[in-house]
Design an enzyme around this catalytic site. Structure first.
Site, PDB file in Angstrom:
ATOM      1  N   LYS A 279     -10.087   4.920   8.352  1.00 52.31           N
ATOM      2  CA  LYS A 279     -10.247   4.467   6.966  1.00 52.31           C
ATOM      3  C   LYS A 279      -9.845   2.996   6.902  1.00 52.31           C
ATOM      4  O   LYS A 279      -8.662   2.665   6.977  1.00 52.31           O
ATOM      5  CB  LYS A 279      -9.393   5.299   6.006  1.00 52.31           C
TER       6      LYS A 279
ATOM      7  N   CYS B 167      22.945 -25.388  10.310  1.00 56.64           N
ATOM      8  CA  CYS B 167      22.618 -24.536  11.453  1.00 56.64           C
ATOM      9  C   CYS B 167      23.891 -23.919  12.010  1.00 56.64           C
ATOM     10  O   CYS B 167      24.879 -24.623  12.267  1.00 56.64           O
ATOM     11  CB  CYS B 167      21.905 -25.356  12.528  1.00 56.64           C
TER      12      CYS B 167
ATOM     13  N   ASN C 268       0.830  -1.208   0.000  1.00 58.76           N
ATOM     14  CA  ASN C 268       0.000   0.000   0.000  1.00 58.76           C
ATOM     15  C   ASN C 268       0.864   1.257   0.000  1.00 58.76           C
ATOM     16  O   ASN C 268       0.576   2.241  -0.688  1.00 58.76           O
ATOM     17  CB  ASN C 268      -0.887   0.002   1.252  1.00 58.76           C
TER      18      ASN C 268
ATOM     19  N   GLU D 209     -17.324  -2.169   4.858  1.00 59.63           N
ATOM     20  CA  GLU D 209     -16.235  -2.977   4.309  1.00 59.63           C
ATOM     21  C   GLU D 209     -16.152  -4.320   5.017  1.00 59.63           C
ATOM     22  O   GLU D 209     -16.448  -4.429   6.213  1.00 59.63           O
ATOM     23  CB  GLU D 209     -14.892  -2.239   4.432  1.00 59.63           C
TER      24      GLU D 209
ATOM     25  N   ILE E  70     -13.025   8.175  -2.315  1.00 63.28           N
ATOM     26  CA  ILE E  70     -12.733   9.295  -1.417  1.00 63.28           C
ATOM     27  C   ILE E  70     -11.465   9.988  -1.897  1.00 63.28           C
ATOM     28  O   ILE E  70     -10.459   9.329  -2.175  1.00 63.28           O
ATOM     29  CB  ILE E  70     -12.540   8.815   0.040  1.00 63.28           C
TER      30      ILE E  70
ATOM     31  N   ASP F  11       3.985   1.708  -1.041  1.00 60.85           N
ATOM     32  CA  ASP F  11       4.639   1.960  -2.325  1.00 60.85           C
ATOM     33  C   ASP F  11       3.645   2.490  -3.355  1.00 60.85           C
ATOM     34  O   ASP F  11       3.961   3.400  -4.130  1.00 60.85           O
ATOM     35  CB  ASP F  11       5.299   0.679  -2.842  1.00 60.85           C
ATOM     36  N   TYR F  12       2.447   1.902  -3.377  1.00 56.54           N
ATOM     37  CA  TYR F  12       1.438   2.342  -4.351  1.00 56.54           C
ATOM     38  C   TYR F  12       1.060   3.801  -4.113  1.00 56.54           C
ATOM     39  O   TYR F  12       1.053   4.614  -5.043  1.00 56.54           O
ATOM     40  CB  TYR F  12       0.199   1.456  -4.261  1.00 56.54           C
ATOM     41  N   ASP F  13       0.756   4.141  -2.857  1.00 57.64           N
ATOM     42  CA  ASP F  13       0.286   5.495  -2.544  1.00 57.64           C
ATOM     43  C   ASP F  13       1.387   6.542  -2.644  1.00 57.64           C
ATOM     44  O   ASP F  13       1.200   7.607  -3.241  1.00 57.64           O
ATOM     45  CB  ASP F  13      -0.300   5.533  -1.126  1.00 57.64           C
TER      46      ASP F  13
END
Length: 632
Positions: free
Chosen positions: A127, A374, A45, A174, A90, A47-49
């Site tokens: 939101k 290990c 989210n 939602e 929105i 990165d997109y926004d």
């Protein structure tokens, strides 16, 4: 169109946003948005926004993506039906500067109808980051293009409940999954809550995890009108903006990706109206987190008490949200391999508030070093899904040391048995908690501890036995997989501690909250700890017995099954009050939210805490009021 190869390179950031042509950026944003709305996000989210959409808006403010409602993807039926009401998107603001411009527009519109800025009333709600829908009481629709959507009423037929048991027909809302539920039961199976939410909606039959989430009310339909709100004047909003945002973001136990602000005044809403995409009287504020790019100096494997190998990236010292970051987790080696997290990689880190820093993405992949053996015991590692695991559970030093320190940490009624002490004990052939309880001062001094330290450690062992703790905490200290404090308490609400080792798979599955897969893990876990449990239990720990659920149901008092928080200095010890509250059927929490019914206050409680509780609808009562409502 962009080829899949180019899209993959953008996702991996082999191609950076500044290297994209405007048309390529637009197509990628549309592709990412479709994937997100189909429940299969290809980028985060954030990165997109804040990277791709923000860059596109700067380059092409009139791009069609900003003028119409985003399509919801191919995951829903082709046939669309008319929505009972328009469901617009929105508008969004990513800074106070953009919020200020929205406020200016409100002020200008208010002046046209003779409404002063100070008379404008605003409300704010969380939101939600879920699947938008509209419930008309008979059917549930997806938002679609805002005018037509798909009929997904099947989710209610599958048993999905409405938030706060509010009933059907409350309009827009939602479908979401509780954050606490996702982190407890689903985080190991789904990368994002949205991936899981999409499985609730699709036409295919539900899997066991989805069915359990619906039954447990971990997944819900949340009507917007049932969300908790902040409300106040425009003057107050401007003066306390950051405080209001912080308050609203934690109002609900769901994933939240911003705060929705909207006008309350009906005449002003009418004046401002809407465009094709959104209402002008409403805006969502989405705050960018601090993000930095930093070079990886090394990636080291860390062995956990369960045998899982966690990659820890050592990075160049970097100031992020007020803290200097030098190490950050790589989560698991599946991601290391997939993202190319190696020495010399450039990674993007984020940290919001006091949250542990995390890697958002690897900007510059480098060759990775996947350990074969290990680091602690040298045994070959095996892949279990995305995780590298050391299966030498009985003899791996790191796992043994981890389990011992975990035991004393969870008991929480002792001091001194941190990792340094336990590592020293391990070096002298101490391999279990039960062995530690056989030690005396002389043996500890022979191991190399000073006389004063040795006396103190033995005193702390005695304290851990004599100081009362809950039986479920004692059980959780053994560190069984999927048996944290909550699940241990749930198990002991149905069966006594010493009886659980004889339980069948069917008996555990019949307990509310335990699906068959979890029950299988519990049965296996109990078998693995029974010998050590018997060795330790013989010391007669002072255990507070959990009250059975069936016995709790016989209690009748005003606060039964209510959620309360204790705060301030009490006449009775606060921990004792918490324990007693649970014994009489009260749900005790530690933080104030809209889910809390009562705040019980002692002395020295700040007025601000009381006011915040009252704003959230929490009833405040004194210690004396509380005691009068129950029998102490």
């Amino acid at each position: 169109m962009l080829s899949q190869n180019i899209i993959d390179k953008i996702i991996r950031q082999d191609i950076l946003v500044d290297e994209l042509l405007d048309e390529e950026l637009s197509i990628f944003c549309q592709t990412a948005n479709l994937a997100y709305r189909s429940g299969k996000p290809i980028i985060s989210n954030e990165d997109y926004d804040f990277i791709y959409l923000a860059t596109l808006k700067n380059k092409e403010p009139n791009n069609p993506l900003f003028k119409s409602i985003e399509p919801e993807g191919r995951a829903f039926a082709e046939e669309k039906v008319l929505l009972p009401e328009l469901m617009l998107s929105i508008d969004k603001a990513y800074s106070w500067n953009e919020m200020s411009k929205w406020i200016e527009r409100l002020e200008k519109s208010g002046m046209l109808i003779g409404l002063d800025l100070n008379a404008i009333q605003i409300k704010a709600t969380p939101k939600l980051d879920g699947f938008a829908g509209f419930d008309d009481g008979n059917r549930l629709y997806t938002r679609g293009d805002g005018k037509k959507g798909s009929d997904i009423s099947r989710v209610f037929k599958r048993g999905l409940c409405v938030f706060k048991d509010s009933g059907r027909g409350l309009g827009a809302g939602e479908i979401v999954v509780k954050k606490s539920y996702f982190e407890k039961y689903l985080v190991h199976s789904f990368e994002y809550p949205r991936n899981f939410q999409s499985s609730l909606i699709k036409e295919k039959a539900l899997d066991e995890q989805a069915q359990k989430a619906i039954i447990d009310k971990g997944a819900l339909f949340v009507p917007f009108i049932k969300l908790p709100i902040w409300s106040g004047s425009m003057t107050e909003l401007v003066a306390k903006f950051e405080e209001i945002v912080s308050q609203v973001l934690v109002m609900v136990d769901f994933d939240v990706d911003g705060v929705v602000f909207e006008v309350i005044n009906i005449d002003l809403k009418t004046q401002m109206g809407a465009n094709r995409k959104f209402h002008r009287w409403q805006i969502a504020f989405k705050e960018n987190k601090d993000i930095v790019q930093v070079k990886v100096l090394n990636v080291m494997p860390q062995v956990g008490r369960s045998g899982k190998i966690t990659p820890v990236a050592e990075v160049e010292p970097t100031l992020l949200s007020g803290a200097t970051i030098v190490r950050v987790t790589g989560h698991h080696y599946g991601l290391v391999k997939e993202q190319g997290l190696g020495i010399g990689s450039v990674v993007e880190l984020t940290r919001s508030g006091l949250v542990i820093p995390k890697i958002i993405s690897v900007l510059k992949p480098m060759p990775v070093d996947i350990p074969d053996n290990c680091l602690s015991c040298g045994m070959p590692l095996v892949w279990e899904s995305d995780f590298l695991v050391c299966v030498n559970h009985k003899n791996c030093p790191a796992q043994i040391i981890g389990r011992i320190t975990y035991f004393f940490k969870v008991l929480a009624n002792n001091d001194g048995f941190g990792i340094a002490t336990v590592e020293k004990l391990y070096a002298h052939n101490i391999r279990s908690v039960s062995q530690i309880y056989t030690l005396n001062v002389e043996r500890l001094m022979a191991i190399g501890f000073g006389e004063k330290t040795s006396i103190n450690l033995i005193s702390q062992l005695s304290r851990s036995i004599s100081e009362k703790i809950e039986d479920w905490r004692f059980l959780a200290a053994f560190g069984m997989h999927r048996m944290g404090l909550g699940n241990c308490e749930n198990l002991l609400k149905s069966y006594r501690l010493n009886d659980i080792f004889d339980l069948t798979l069917e008996q555990i599955t019949n307990i509310d909250g335990f699906a068959e897969l979890t029950a299988q893990v519990i049965v296996q876990g109990l078998v693995s700890i029974v010998d050590e449990y018997n060795q330790i239990y013989q010391y007669n720990f002072n255990l507070d017995t959990t009250v059975f659920t069936k016995d709790l149901q016989t209690l009748m008092h005003e606060l039964f099954d209510k959620r309360i928080v204790f705060t301030g200095k009490m006449n009775c010890p606060r921990n004792e009050m918490k324990k007693h509250a649970k014994l009489v059927g009260i749900k005790v929490s530690t933080t104030i939210s809209t889910k809390i019914d009562y705040l019980v206050i002692g002395s020295r409680v700040g007025q601000k805490k009381i006011q915040n509780a009252e704003k959230l609808g929490v009833v405040v009562m004194t210690e004396a009021d509380y005691l009068s409502k129950i029998t102490m």
